[in-house]
Structure formats: structure tokens, C-alpha cells
Design an enzyme around this catalytic site. Structure first.
Site, short mmCIF file in Angstrom:
data_model
loop_
_atom_site.label_atom_id
_atom_site.label_comp_id
_atom_site.label_asym_id
_atom_site.label_seq_id
_atom_site.Cartn_x
_atom_site.Cartn_y
_atom_site.Cartn_z
N CYS A 134 82.52 26.25 -3.95
CA CYS A 134 82.14 24.99 -4.26
C CYS A 134 83.94 23.93 -4.90
O CYS A 134 83.40 23.29 -3.71
CB CYS A 134 80.88 25.00 -4.72
SG CYS A 134 81.48 25.77 -6.27
N TYR A 135 84.47 24.38 -5.69
CA TYR A 135 85.67 23.17 -5.87
C TYR A 135 86.50 23.51 -5.08
O TYR A 135 86.78 22.13 -4.95
CB TYR A 135 86.59 24.32 -7.19
CG TYR A 135 85.42 24.03 -8.47
CD1 TYR A 135 84.77 22.67 -9.06
CD2 TYR A 135 84.62 24.92 -9.16
CE1 TYR A 135 84.13 22.26 -10.05
CE2 TYR A 135 84.14 24.74 -10.76
CZ TYR A 135 83.91 23.55 -10.46
OH TYR A 135 83.03 22.89 -12.54
#
Lengths: 350, 350, 350, 350
Positions: free
Chosen positions: C160-161
Site C-alpha cells: 500500500c505504501y
């Protein structure tokens, strides 16, 4: 110059790793007449209070005191009062030797709240672990049992929901102002009420943006609520009670309904409540324009109470708010301790 | 290959700047058989939908359509159905000319829900702005008035609380399974229920970590709840109702209590609810192990319903959850529109 | 036996009990060209999807499909694409037999993202479980690897990051508009990012009213971020990255800083970003007046991007927002699947 | 008539209706050596403190003291120290007559923080209302200006962001341990930081489930941050700073990055920070295993600080947490007041 009492009473907390334990530690560390000599936790043993609870990191006592494994003999030697912040079913194991050794006990679990071991079994699904102690225990709600608490050796602190329900209902039940068969209660509790439990349903993402009833229709707290209401009424009281989980950390909002007794010609709740609680240090009666809000009691030992009479339905609606882990648990326990030690009831709490 | 209807019905939203307006825009932009031709807002006039509501920024229709000032004549020319998402008291001003011009109206305010202008005045504190239209309006709850909605020219969409209360109570009231004098309702609403209002009490820091009752004891929604329950019962029903504000964006959790009628020998709610709602597309009946949770209905047009009979009190406890701005407002409005246009009831909603 | 439309591709989800698994199930159940034929979970085996995830209770497919124990052979027979939503370290065990059987794999763990097994070991603390597959895997970020994804047999979906960082940085790195030695990233993630883990630190009362950095200074996602940035730059890139946990369910807000390259005479980011992403279906470039807000992307597969040049510091500041479990996980996985199947990239996602 | 202890200093709060005003009232009501003699608010004039802020309802002083309209002459007569909790631009109007009358002033606005009227104009968009007072004011950060605060007549309390940034950076800047051109700060603030303002963007439903940067790239607090860093460095310091709004009531989490100076052979931050702050009563230096969390400082005047050196990037990462309206505003103001009155610095604050 502040005069400090030369004699600080040594106390201990057993099971200090949960939310009520942590809150007890907070209140006791800040109490001017108390010396917290032990805090036990299997899981945190060896860590200092400051390491376990970083919000206390600036307090020397929290840096200096390490969690230990609970040893009743040692506790009895070191402490004059021991708080038990354990899950129900475990308190007896500590209460028995402590009481035998002459140490007073303030229990925050449900184990000594219910006087009838059969009802305990009905609601908690197990035989009572120490029925012989039930006669000794005093229900730790100062607004009802203040005098008995002063001399009690074993205080059973009420649950959070019962506190938010019994204080508002007491004066109305006593005066037979309401019809006891029509009492109905809806409560909403913050998530600390579930304890520091590793269960998926209490994860942030399961509670945030969620409101839900639970424990329907027979939540365990019903047992003590009905026991105490029945005591007040002098006859058996059965009520309806539905708890809900709401996404706040701390707080219980309770709304109570009851039909006004046919026998009552005119009920002025303001007079009833002022008469009962005008002098109570932790009961705040709200004026007509204000309703209780959990944020106004968060972190405090107060219960805020408001009411209205609905002429359309001939019912009274009473609303209360408390902090579930202060007035609903640890603050109330300290209030009881103050009574037991002959200290001013509010010391360390306001 | 998806077949697209060649004819999309032109519709408009008046007062599209609030939460229900924004949600209507969301649903209508995503609806395969609808062309959103106008969205009005004094405050946002000149801005595109995409500028005002960045979550729609990828939608061509939202980039292309600008908010306009509301002009009933223009709206009547351009739209076959007009949604009014205005505060109560303002809807009549638009409904009258639109209806006169033959445009059908779906009103989301309270203005056309209450059939009796005197009761409107009692609860809303003003004369009804268009009493002559009250006879024409249909209460927009498809689960009760599906057939009338199909042909209605003026639909008055129910409030959020009433939706969460009326659907669960309807089958029990109809069968006279419960004692209508004992109905008592506690509801908890998310903060979008208060609208996008500039009032201090709805600021984040006033609502976060706060749970509080309000509107006690005579919230405005009581008027329509009692009207509809009375219609169902065939006699006047007066209930107790307490709303609470809880810190979630969307959702209403409602808990309803009623005594089971003495005349009822044995009540099987599962049979009653399945009979009534087994085929309803937006009613989900939960099994015995599950209770409604607002997070399971957020963003949807569903109402989740569960129940239990408390043998101790001879009461039934019914619990429901809806999204207050979908099934409680804009989703229900679209459901009504689907019926009015002869479309499948669920299109654009599932 | 369930009859499957001939044009629906059979797919399966392994490890469907977590947040990304649940979101995959949501997207796949709603996808018009997909047939979800299996969802596996040791813990939920035997329960239907509808029982496990009540928000899907109205969907026939969710009522009909039961969680099963994962059996690679069976999965290879039944599904053409298998999604692995497992903790890192476990994916290889499934990927190997599935790929051997000719089934394509979309892995959402970190296991196949890092091309260098030594770096995998450095960041994940264990030998890579299937280094022979690393050459085969394609990093599943369509905005960079669209063409390779179409024909991939093994897609490694980004974290996600990384998604929130790589998409904004790509066009600037490619054009050498920024000094690669000065890249610094701060991110804030919602709590679903931690998964449905039974750890005290993710309990509601530990996350609510809490903001905190974690994983400092060497969060695992750094490995793939730097790998991909280095690929784009054609030279090794080392960045600074600090994640924070914030009390929201879904969303990542990322703020990126970098010095503008000395070689650049004049940088117009609007031109750079429009050139790179003007046609990307899931990239929304915000105008000058708007900054990304997680609430505008929650529940969607969009990434919102804004930027500003700080003349005082000669730096560009780029801000992005995504939903960590949609564009940051399951939505991106479906986007990859659409590419792999030759479907329109946005189908089932808008 | 209320009898005031001779040893209690009379103080007043101007603009007591906002969050910082309310917090000042809380701290001053609980302060053992202070008598709060006036609290002013145009909007709340005539109401008692207890009515306006129900959380103080049990305090006699809060019941007895009514909000008044602000009258500088009266305030100068009644109070020895006056706190100004007003929006910027309004403080001068009160400070001037109060100082002229010999009353000391603690201003919580930005008006007297910036020594250079031109910079004030650049950042606040208006001419400074009382440039003649700028020379007199002392920046109210005890960790830097303790001695000057003791004798100050006009104290300008720092903003919340600056407090969370300056305390961590001070010892590193002083020792030239970091390269001042590489300082970069990301902060996240709770919503009380925006004040009790009637703006739609601070409504609950706009902030809940939202994380967003704002004030990019030139937030007003930059002016004072750079002024103070430049003072410490002895040369002009320009930094990068990005604030974000996060859905908590109270708290700022700040993460600071800087490259370690080339001149530094070996930096041991633990030594630097212990040397600088080992004796500071409100600075808590965390050990290596712990990172700051806003929940540990909420409601307190502490700043928690942790750090790490990233060997990969040759940067130090420093993280801090404060309560934005205690150490970031009202607590710090009381800390300054304690110094001004020669009281122990922590009295009324721990």
C-alpha cells in the site's frame, strides 16, 4: 506550603495490566495519602509501571515500581488494602487468603457482587468460587452503601452499567414513584468496557464506524442490577436492559424509562433528585436545558443525570453519563477506599 | 455485452449541497437509466459537481454539470422527476409549481410526510406551507406503500429514524402481536444525520468521544412514526422514542421494545418476519446468532433486522441498522424513483 | 451444481479471511465477468461467505459459497487465476504448484515483489521461499508495468505504501526532474493496513485518539520502493520513509519531498503529471486549490495527487491519497486481473 | 462576596470561549495559587463557566464566575496577569492598555511571537497592530527562554506546531550537529488545533475518516519556527514544513528529518538530548524501543521525544508528541505564568 500526611497507607493492585488496573494505578499514584507498594501482572512481571504505561513515565514511583507476580502472602504482608482487578472467577483465590490475613480487599470483578450463589451460577455459568465470603461482601456503591463500606473488609465494586443505572433509579424506586414492572434501560458503552482483550471484534477497524447491540437479552450485569433494585424496592424487580457498543474510548450513556406509578399524584423529579443527591460529591444533577454527554465526564468520577417527564406516555425518562473505567470501576474503587480509610471521600478524585 | 437503455430519464436534484443531496448525486450519477440534468445549490452555484464533491472528480457527468440556482420553471422543462433535498418548510415552494407543470416530485424533507396539518404545526412550529398537497403525497416507504408509490406524483420520503423503526414494527403491528401501548424505541444516529450544518455542536471535537441523547422527549420524527403506526394498527399509537448522537459518519442503530400481546399464545418472530419480508430486496433478516451492526449496512440501501424474545419480561426486542443517508434518505428516494419509473426496484442500488 | 456463464472466468482467493481478502471477495462478487469459485481460510472453513462477512449477506453467491481449506491441486483445476492474500512467506507454497499446473497467480504478499533474494532476506529476515520464481514475477503496478502484466503468469501486487509513493514519483524520476538523493516520504495509514491481527496495539482503545510513527527507520516496504525507484532512475535510489498509524479505517495519506534537480531550469509539474497520467483511469490529478484527502478515495481504486513547488526551499512537495486496501491492495489486484484477462481495465472497479 | 486567599494571584482570561480558553480555565481553576477573577467572551457573556463548560459544573468557582464582556480597564484593576486567548490581530487592543496599566500579559495568539513586523505582514497578511510592543515580548518557550520569561511583562506563547518542533531541534541546532539546510518537518494535528470555528471543513463528518495535508507549503507557523531556529543557529534557517489534519481531538505528532553535519564525526543523540533535557520537568526522552504516541501525552503538559539515526541516509529522524492545547497552548501558558510568579514551574500542571 502543602502539609503531607506522614502516614501513607500501603496498597496493592492485583491484575494491573488491563484498563481498570491501569486506571487504578493512575489514581493511586496521584493519591496524596496512598503508597502503591505492589502491582501484579503475570504478563508484565519485571517491567516497571513506567515501561508498561508510558503515560506515567515522568512519575518516580512508576519508574521505581516493577510489576510482580501475584503472591497473596507477600501482598498481605505489604499492603493494608488490596485491589483485585481480575476477570471474574479468579478473585476468590486472592480474596480468601488476604482476608484471612486481615488485609482488606476491594474487588472490581463480579465475584462478590451477587449475594445469591445460584444467581451467580445462572449468569456466570459456573459455581461460585467462594460462597462463604458472599455474606461478608459489601456492594461498593457509596451512594447506597456508604456506611457499610466504611467498615467493610471485602468491597465488591459495581459494574459500569449498574452504576449508571442504579444511582438514577434509586430515589425513584425508594419513593415508589415508578412502576417497577415497566423499567427499561438502554446503554451505550465505550470500548474500554470490553477490557484489553485480544478478540477480533474489538480491533479498531471492527469498532470504528460501528454501533451495535450485544448481550441481548440477558447481559450478566442484569444479575446485580436486579438484585440491588429489588433490595431498594423491597420486592422482586425484573427489568429490560440492552447494552450497545459505540466507538469511543471511555464513557457510558444510559437512558432509562419507567411508567410513573398510578399512585403518584404529581411527581417533581427535581425535588426527588435534589433531595437524594444534593449533597453527593460525585453526582451532578443537570438543569432542564442540558442532557448528559459522555465527554463531560470522561476521566472523572462524576455521574451526570438529567430527566424529563413525557406527558404523552406518562413515563419518566432518565439519562445518565459516567466514565466506565472511573465512576464505573477504578474511581469508584478509590472512592470506596477513601471511605474505608476514613479519608475525605473525594481525595485523589477531584 | 451490456445493453444500455436508449432512453435515460432526465432528473434533477434541488438543494444538492448537503449530505443527502450529495448522496443522491452519487446514486443518480451511477444509475444506468437516469440522466442527471440539474443540481441546484445557492451556495455552490457555478461550481461543477466535481469541484464541489471531489470524490466524483473522475466522472465526466460530474465534471460537466455545474450547480445552478434553482428555477422551478426550468426544472419542470428539463426533468421528469425532481428530488427536493431541502430543509423542511422550503419544499412547498418548489413542489407546487413542479407538480402544476406535471413534473413528479420526490421530497426528502418532512413537509409532505405528515397528513394532518395540525400535527405538522405541533411538531414543526409553523403552519404547513401547502396543505392542499397533503392529500396527494404518498409516504415513500416501499415496504409499506409500494403500489401507491408507482403512480404517485408527490412522494414524501420518510425520515431516517422512522425507516429504522417502521419496517421492523410493521408486521408485528399488523398481526397485533404486540401491545401498541408498550412500544419504546432507542436510536443512535451518526453525525451526517444532523446535516452539513454550521453548528458548534457538530464540530469534530464536540462529537468525537461523545455519546448523548437529544430531542427528548418529543423529537420531530415522532409525528410521522406515530402516524404510520396508527395507520397500520387501525387505532392511535403513541410511542416512546429517544434518539442519541454517536460518533460515526453514517448509520442508525435502533432498538425497539414491546410487550407481546396477551392474546398471543405463541409468537414466532422468524415466521412473522420471513412472511413479511422474505421477498423484500432491501430487508435482510439476520439469523439468531447475529445482531445488526451499522458497519454492515454503511453505504448500502439495506436494513438489517434481528430480534429476540425475552421470556423474563414477556417482551420482544427488535434491533435494526440502516445507513441514515441511504436507506434513511437518498437510497430510499432512488428506490421510490425506480418504482415510479417502472424500473427494477434495485437498479442503481445494489 | 452451479451453472457458470461461459464468459465468466473462474477465480479463487486463498487466505480470504483478512481485510484484503474480504475486499477481494467484495470486488470479485461484484465483477460482471468473474466467477468466484473458491475462497479459502483455515479459520473460516465451512462457513459461507455471507456468514463470515455479513455485509455480503444479500448476495446469492456469498450465501452459496463456503470457505474451504486451501488445496492447490483443487484450486488449479477450478480456477484460471488464483489470488493469494496470505502473510509473506506463505505464498510460495501455493504459487509453485499453481504455476506448475498452468494457473496464473496474483500474489498480494511481499514474496514476489523483490527481485533480489538477498534484499528479501535483509528486510524480511528469512531466506526467500522460492527464489526460482522471482524472475517470472511482474510487479503489479499497472501505471508502470501495464504491458508486462497482461501476459504475466505471476503478478506481485505492490504494497500500500509503495503504491502511494511510486505513482507520484515515477514521472519526476524518469525525467530526472528531482535529485534522487533528497527524496523523503512521510505516510499515514489507516488501521486496516495492519491486517486483522490479534495484537493489543491494534485494539480500538489503543488506536483511537492515537497518532504514532512506527517501523522507523527501515520499514519493510522500503525494499520494494527503492527497487522500483532505482529501476526508474537507472541508478540506485535510497530514500527516507516514515510510516505513521492514524485512527481511520481506510486510507493512506502520503507526503513526498524532493529537491528539484539543479539541471532543471523550470519545472512545471502540471505538465509533467498530465503528460504521464492524463489518460490513466485511476489517477486523479487535483487542481491547484485542492489537496488529497483520504475520505475522497475511500472505497475506490483512485489515487489522488497534488503538488506544489516551494520556492523558498527549491523543493517539490507531492501529496497523494489512496485507499490502502483498494488501490493499495485488492483493487489493484483486480485491475491487474482485468489486464491479464484482456478486459477493460476499469471493469468492476468504477 | 467570595473571600480570596491572600496568597492567590488574581488572573483573568480574555477570549475564554474557545478550546485554548476552556483549557486555560480548567488549569487555572485547578491551580492552588491562582484565583481566576474574570473570564471574558462576547458570545458567552452572562453565562457562568459551569453553564458554558459542563465539565466544570461541580466546581464552585465555575458556578460562581460569569463570563463578562472584556473591559481592559477593569481587567487591569482586578488581575495581575491577563491571558489573551484571542484570534491573531486582536491581542494588541488588549495588550496595550493592560501593559500600560502595569498588568502582565500572556498572549496565546501569534501577535507577539514574531519579532519582525515585516515577516508578520508576510505571513499574516496585515500590518502588525502594535509593532512598538515587539521588543518587549518574550517568546514563551521555557525550555529556551526560561530566564527571560521570569521577568517578562509580555509573554508570547508559541504555537502548537512550533513547540513540537523547536524543543526537539534546539540541542541539535545549538551543537551544529545537523545541516540546517536539510531540516524537514511533517506534523499531524488533532482537530482542536483548528479552534472552535464554524467552518464546514471541521464538522465531524468532514474530519472523521479523513487525513489531509493543508497549509502547503507556507503555513503561518513557519514564521516563528524559522525565527527561533535562526536565533539558535546564529544564521538564517529555512525549513520545509507540512501540517496534516488527523481525526483525533488532541495531539500533535511531529516527525523531523535532518542530515547529520559533515563535520560531526560521531553523533550520540542520547547524550545530546539527556544533556539538554535531563532536568526539564516537561520533556520526556523515550528509550530506544518506544516511539511517541499522542495518546500518552493527551491532557498533559509533556513533550515526548524519540530519535533514530538512519545510517543508510546519514539522517537523524526525531519524533515528538504533545497535546496541542496543553503543551501546545494553555499548559505552556500556565508554565510561563508559574515562572513569572516565581512559583515552582510544575505547580498546577502535574
Amino acid at each position: 506550603m502543602r502539609v503531607v500526611a506522614t502516614t501513607e497507607t500501603p496498597v496493592a493492585v492485583v491484575g494491573a495490566s488491563g484498563y481498570t488496573g491501569e486506571e487504578l494505578v493512575r489514581l493511586l499514584l496521584g493519591h496524596p495519602h496512598i503508597d502503591l507498594v505492589a502491582a501484579t501482572s503475570r504478563q508484565l512481571a519485571g517491567k516497571s509501571l513506567a515501561e508498561a504505561f508510558p503515560r506515567f513515565a515522568h512519575q518516580k514511583a512508576a519508574v521505581g515500581l516493577k510489576f510482580s507476580e501475584a503472591d497473596p502472602k507477600q501482598l498481605a504482608r505489604d499492603a493494608r488494602i488490596v485491589f483485585l482487578a481480575l476477570p471474574h472467577g479468579l478473585a476468590a483465590e486472592f480474596a480468601r487468603p488476604l482476608l484471612a490475613a486481615g488485609t482488606r480487599v476491594v474487588d472490581l470483578s463480579a465475584d462478590f457482587r451477587i449475594k445469591d450463589a445460584a444467581i451467580y451460577k445462572e449468569f456466570y455459568g459456573r459455581d461460585h468460587p467462594a460462597p462463604e465470603l458472599l455474606g461478608e461482601s459489601v456492594y461498593g456503591l457509596p451512594e447506597i452503601y456508604r456506611d457499610q463500606i466504611r467498615n467493610a473488609t471485602l468491597v465488591a465494586c459495581p459494574g459500569c452499567y449498574p452504576t449508571s443505572i442504579l444511582i438514577p433509579l434509586r430515589p425513584l424506586i425508594r419513593r415508589k414513584a415508578i412502576d417497577r414492572r415497566t423499567i427499561l434501560v438502554t446503554s451505550m458503552s465505550g470500548v474500554t468496557g470490553a477490557g484489553r482483550k485480544m478478540e477480533a471484534e474489538y480491533l479498531f477497524s471492527e469498532c470504528n464506524e460501528s454501533v451495535r447491540p450485544y448481550g441481548v437479552p440477558k447481559h450478566r450485569h442484569l444479575a446485580e442490577i436486579e438484585q440491588e433494585l429489588s433490595n431498594l424496592a423491597g420486592e422482586r424487580v425484573v427489568i429490560q436492559f440492552t447494552p450497545h457498543l459505540v466507538p469511543i474510548n471511555r464513557g457510558i450513556s444510559t437512558t432509562i424509562y419507567a411508567e410513573i406509578s398510578d399512585a403518584v399524584v404529581s411527581l417533581d423529579p427535581a425535588v426527588v433528585f435534589s433531595g437524594a443527591y444534593g449533597q453527593e460529591p460525585f453526582v451532578r444533577l443537570l438543569d432542564a436545558e442540558r442532557l448528559p454527554d459522555t465527554k463531560n465526564v470522561a476521566g472523572t468520577n462524576f455521574i451526570d443525570i438529567a430527566w424529563t417527564i413525557d406527558q404523552r406516555t406518562h413515563r419518566i425518562v432518565i439519562m445518565s453519563a459516567i466514565d466506565n473505567i472511573v465512576k464505573g470501576a477504578s474511581g469508584q474503587a478509590v472512592q470506596c477506599m477513601n471511605l474505608m480509610l476514613g479519608l475525605p471521600e473525594t481525595v485523589g478524585l477531584i
